[in-house]
Design a protein around this motif. Structure first.
Motif, mmCIF file in Angstrom:
data_model
loop_
_atom_site.group_PDB
_atom_site.id
_atom_site.type_symbol
_atom_site.label_atom_id
_atom_site.label_comp_id
_atom_site.label_asym_id
_atom_site.label_seq_id
_atom_site.Cartn_x
_atom_site.Cartn_y
_atom_site.Cartn_z
ATOM 1 N N LEU A 46 0.848 -1.194 0.000
ATOM 2 C CA LEU A 46 0.000 0.000 0.000
ATOM 3 C C LEU A 46 0.877 1.235 0.000
ATOM 4 C CD1 LEU A 46 -1.727 -1.576 2.923
ATOM 5 C CD2 LEU A 46 -3.274 -0.573 1.262
ATOM 6 N N ILE A 47 0.354 2.323 -0.554
ATOM 7 C CA ILE A 47 1.066 3.598 -0.461
ATOM 8 C C ILE A 47 0.142 4.623 0.168
ATOM 9 C CG2 ILE A 47 2.143 5.484 -1.759
ATOM 10 C CD1 ILE A 47 3.148 3.460 -3.792
ATOM 11 N N LEU A 48 0.646 5.299 1.215
ATOM 12 C CA LEU A 48 -0.116 6.363 1.868
ATOM 13 C C LEU A 48 0.505 7.701 1.467
ATOM 14 C CD1 LEU A 48 -2.310 7.281 3.947
ATOM 15 C CD2 LEU A 48 -0.520 7.130 5.709
ATOM 16 N N LEU A 49 -0.317 8.559 0.851
ATOM 17 C CA LEU A 49 0.156 9.885 0.481
ATOM 18 C C LEU A 49 -0.252 10.864 1.571
ATOM 19 C CD1 LEU A 49 -0.888 9.896 -3.315
ATOM 20 C CD2 LEU A 49 1.260 9.121 -2.287
ATOM 21 N N ASP A 50 0.713 11.378 2.296
ATOM 22 C CA ASP A 50 0.554 12.315 3.415
ATOM 23 C C ASP A 50 -0.055 11.649 4.649
ATOM 24 O OD1 ASP A 50 1.889 14.516 2.492
ATOM 25 O OD2 ASP A 50 0.121 15.476 1.623
ATOM 26 N N THR A 51 0.228 12.287 5.779
ATOM 27 C CA THR A 51 -0.177 11.683 7.061
ATOM 28 C C THR A 51 -1.046 12.632 7.874
ATOM 29 O OG1 THR A 51 1.838 12.558 8.080
ATOM 30 C CG2 THR A 51 1.955 10.317 7.176
ATOM 31 N N ALA A 52 -1.460 13.767 7.280
ATOM 32 C CA ALA A 52 -2.289 14.778 7.960
ATOM 33 C C ALA A 52 -1.546 15.385 9.143
ATOM 34 C CB ALA A 52 -3.641 14.221 8.337
ATOM 35 N N GLN A 53 -2.298 15.958 10.065
ATOM 36 C CA GLN A 53 -1.705 16.880 11.038
ATOM 37 C C GLN A 53 -1.365 16.250 12.386
ATOM 38 O OE1 GLN A 53 -3.880 20.477 10.846
ATOM 39 N NE2 GLN A 53 -2.774 21.480 12.496
ATOM 40 N N GLY A 54 -1.911 15.070 12.633
ATOM 41 C CA GLY A 54 -1.666 14.463 13.943
ATOM 42 C C GLY A 54 -2.857 14.588 14.890
ATOM 43 N N ILE A 55 -4.050 14.849 14.336
ATOM 44 C CA ILE A 55 -5.275 14.883 15.147
ATOM 45 C C ILE A 55 -5.644 13.433 15.464
ATOM 46 C CG2 ILE A 55 -7.723 15.594 15.174
ATOM 47 C CD1 ILE A 55 -5.841 18.016 14.922
ATOM 48 N N SER A 56 -5.933 13.145 16.752
ATOM 49 C CA SER A 56 -6.053 11.737 17.161
ATOM 50 C C SER A 56 -7.217 11.012 16.484
ATOM 51 C CB SER A 56 -6.165 11.639 18.680
ATOM 52 O OG SER A 56 -7.276 12.395 19.112
ATOM 53 N N SER A 57 -8.277 11.718 16.102
ATOM 54 C CA SER A 57 -9.428 11.029 15.497
ATOM 55 C C SER A 57 -9.156 10.553 14.064
ATOM 56 C CB SER A 57 -10.665 11.933 15.526
ATOM 57 O OG SER A 57 -10.358 13.200 14.986
ATOM 58 N N TYR A 58 -7.983 10.904 13.521
ATOM 59 C CA TYR A 58 -7.633 10.440 12.169
ATOM 60 C C TYR A 58 -7.274 8.947 12.172
ATOM 61 C CZ TYR A 58 -4.578 9.770 8.066
ATOM 62 O OH TYR A 58 -3.986 9.288 6.928
ATOM 63 N N ILE A 59 -6.530 8.539 13.195
ATOM 64 C CA ILE A 59 -6.010 7.164 13.238
ATOM 65 C C ILE A 59 -7.117 6.090 13.211
ATOM 66 C CG2 ILE A 59 -4.634 5.552 14.656
ATOM 67 C CD1 ILE A 59 -2.974 7.589 13.016
ATOM 68 N N PRO A 60 -8.216 6.249 13.972
ATOM 69 C CA PRO A 60 -9.289 5.239 13.900
ATOM 70 C C PRO A 60 -9.928 5.123 12.511
ATOM 71 C CG PRO A 60 -9.553 6.625 15.846
ATOM 72 C CD PRO A 60 -8.475 7.250 15.018
ATOM 73 N N LEU A 61 -9.783 6.147 11.682
ATOM 74 C CA LEU A 61 -10.311 6.068 10.312
ATOM 75 C C LEU A 61 -9.383 5.260 9.421
ATOM 76 C CD1 LEU A 61 -11.273 9.840 9.901
ATOM 77 C CD2 LEU A 61 -12.837 7.949 10.383
ATOM 78 N N LEU A 62 -8.087 5.348 9.704
ATOM 79 C CA LEU A 62 -7.081 4.663 8.891
ATOM 80 C C LEU A 62 -6.973 3.177 9.267
ATOM 81 C CD1 LEU A 62 -4.956 5.340 6.704
ATOM 82 C CD2 LEU A 62 -3.327 5.812 8.556
ATOM 83 N N ARG A 63 -7.132 2.925 10.576
ATOM 84 C CA ARG A 63 -6.907 1.577 11.110
ATOM 85 C C ARG A 63 -7.660 0.466 10.356
ATOM 86 N NH1 ARG A 63 -5.284 -0.306 16.391
ATOM 87 N NH2 ARG A 63 -5.184 1.839 17.097
ATOM 88 N N PRO A 64 -8.993 0.621 10.087
ATOM 89 C CA PRO A 64 -9.721 -0.480 9.418
ATOM 90 C C PRO A 64 -9.272 -0.745 7.981
ATOM 91 C CG PRO A 64 -11.239 1.236 10.222
ATOM 92 C CD PRO A 64 -9.866 1.761 10.393
ATOM 93 N N LEU A 65 -8.499 0.185 7.411
ATOM 94 C CA LEU A 65 -8.055 0.010 6.025
ATOM 95 C C LEU A 65 -6.740 -0.770 5.960
ATOM 96 C CD1 LEU A 65 -8.754 3.690 4.851
ATOM 97 C CD2 LEU A 65 -10.234 1.697 4.534
ATOM 98 N N LEU A 66 -6.191 -1.095 7.144
ATOM 99 C CA LEU A 66 -4.896 -1.786 7.205
ATOM 100 C C LEU A 66 -5.034 -3.084 7.975
ATOM 101 C CD1 LEU A 66 -2.833 1.369 8.256
ATOM 102 C CD2 LEU A 66 -2.948 0.382 5.958
ATOM 103 N N ASN A 67 -4.080 -3.984 7.799
ATOM 104 C CA ASN A 67 -4.032 -5.198 8.613
ATOM 105 C C ASN A 67 -2.568 -5.582 8.810
ATOM 106 O OD1 ASN A 67 -3.147 -7.142 6.537
ATOM 107 N ND2 ASN A 67 -5.103 -6.597 5.570
ATOM 108 N N PRO A 68 -2.300 -6.583 9.654
ATOM 109 C CA PRO A 68 -0.896 -6.872 9.991
ATOM 110 C C PRO A 68 -0.001 -7.183 8.796
ATOM 111 C CG PRO A 68 -2.368 -7.979 11.521
ATOM 112 C CD PRO A 68 -3.246 -7.394 10.445
ATOM 113 N N SER A 69 -0.577 -7.610 7.678
ATOM 114 C CA SER A 69 0.293 -7.916 6.539
ATOM 115 C C SER A 69 0.505 -6.707 5.618
ATOM 116 C CB SER A 69 -0.278 -9.095 5.746
ATOM 117 O OG SER A 69 -1.536 -8.738 5.218
ATOM 118 N N SER A 70 -0.111 -5.563 5.954
ATOM 119 C CA SER A 70 0.012 -4.384 5.085
ATOM 120 C C SER A 70 1.462 -3.899 5.008
ATOM 121 C CB SER A 70 -0.858 -3.237 5.609
ATOM 122 O OG SER A 70 -2.210 -3.616 5.665
ATOM 123 N N ARG A 71 2.001 -3.843 3.791
ATOM 124 C CA ARG A 71 3.357 -3.320 3.587
ATOM 125 C C ARG A 71 3.204 -1.882 3.091
ATOM 126 N NH1 ARG A 71 6.156 -6.263 -0.686
ATOM 127 N NH2 ARG A 71 4.108 -6.733 -1.541
#
Ligand SMILES: [Zn+2]
Length: 370
Positions: A46-71
């Motif tokens: 996978l490629i992630l373009l930008d990581t946003a600002q560091g607001i904590s509510s961003y991470i729970p949105l990203l989490r379901p799109l990834l899994n332990p095998s995500s490179r």
């Protein structure tokens, strides 16, 4: 502030691209920073373009799109905090999920002090130590954690079992999306755009048309801000030329760093260029019409050009924009500046300088041609 259309926090824009909002809406960030996750069903890369600002509510949105095998490979579009501030939190998430070591890429900023700031944000963090280190020839900074992008570099989603840099006969035909990095300075010296193409493959059910990620060089709404107008206009032209060289290029969409997807990207780029050119023409006109070659200040030009068409609150920003136009004309040798020296409390350097059409050298040049 204009009213902006509401964007969902997570949107699947195509079979390859999912947009995740940084949860940092604001005057300059519009609906928040757009981050884009690129994926393909045939690979765990996978490629992630930008990581946003560091607001904590961003991470729970990203989490379901990834899994332990995500490179995951992370590409940062430029050094601004609303694009890189979330890097430590994203790395922490990948670490928690047990993903393979990610790699982070970024174009080097002129001077490098801002890049040191990006690295400093990772200092002393366990997940940053775990980050895939750049090879020595790629190292961007002393920390060597972030790899340096090059203009024209191609990155792609990698087939499973394949590592970056490994070449194989299958690569051309694996149907996996690839990204071409285009250095587009102006908004900042390190700003990039990225052309995403998905090569045709016989077994992929649908192939997506190319898209151009413009990040903060072209925004989804309104106009973008920039540090260097000459570089900025060259970059808009470079983007336009990139699209024009592609089949059906005028229909290619732009994916901006803030705001909604832009249809008919080439037309939008032309509009941005036209807007800047018109403003420059107004500046030239105002300077030429100054009596007896009298010098004008940027604030004076702001009053001449905008009159009462803008509210007072927007005057400083408009004046700042005019100074950037004047500096571009100065670099081109078309305008002469009488520096007033730095004045304490002036909103930006050049605020109190005097500007006059033509330069001493230009006058001499004209004389010698007679
Ligand atoms: Zn931004």
């Amino acid at each position: 502030m204009q009213s902006l259309p509401t964007l969902p926090s997570v949107t699947k824009l195509s079979s390859v691209v999912t947009r995740v909002l940084g949860q940092n809406p604001g005057r300059y960030t519009l609906q928040g920073t757009n981050t884009y996750l690129l994926s393909h069903p045939s690979t765990s890369s996978l490629i992630l373009l930008d990581t946003a600002q560091g607001i904590s509510s961003y991470i729970p949105l990203l989490r379901p799109l990834l899994n332990p095998s995500s490179r995951v490979t992370i590409i940062l579009s430029h050094w601004h905090e609303d694009h890189v501030g979330g890097l430590p939190a994203v790395l922490r998430l990948l670490h928690e999920l047990g993903c393979p070591k990610p790699k982070v890429w970024k174009f080097a900023e002129a001077g490098g002090t801002r890049d040191q700031g990006v690295e400093a944000g990772l200092e002393g963090k366990e997940e940053a130590e775990w980050l895939e280190k750049a090879s020595p020839d790629e190292a961007l900074m002393e920390g060597g954690r972030i790899s340096r992008l090059r203009d024209g570099q191609v990155l792609k989603l990698l087939a499973d079992g394949r590592k970056e840099g490994e070449k194989g006969a299958l690569d051309e035909h694996d149907g996996l999306p690839q990204l071409e990095v285009i250095h587009t300075p102006g908004h900042t010296s390190d700003s990039i755009s990225i052309l995403l193409t998905t090569p045709f493959s016989p077994d992929s059910a649908s192939s997506s048309p190319p898209v151009l990620f413009t990040f903060d060089t072209v925004l989804g709404h309104g106009t973008a801000v920039f540090e260097d107008l000459g570089a900025y206009m060259s970059s808009l032209t470079k983007c336009f030329d990139t699209l024009s060289a592609l089949p059906n290029g005028e229909a290619i969409q732009l994916y901006p760093g803030h705001g909604e997807v832009i249809d008919n990207g080439a037309a939008k780029l032309k509009e941005y260029l036209k807007h800047r050119q018109e403003r420059e023409d107004q500046v030239v006109e105002a300077l030429k019409s100054a009596k007896d070659g009298e010098k004008s200040t940027a604030e004076g030009l702001c009053a001449t050009i905008y009159g009462s068409t803008i509210p007072d609150a927007l005057r400083p920003a408009a004046t700042r924009g005019l100074i950037l136009h004047l500096e571009k004309l100065e670099r081109e040798g078309r305008v002469e500046r009488a520096a007033s020296g730095a004045v304490e409390g002036e909103p930006m350097p050049g605020w109190n300088d005097g500007w006059r059409w033509g330069t001493a050298e230009a006058e001499e040049g004209r004389g010698s041609n007679l």
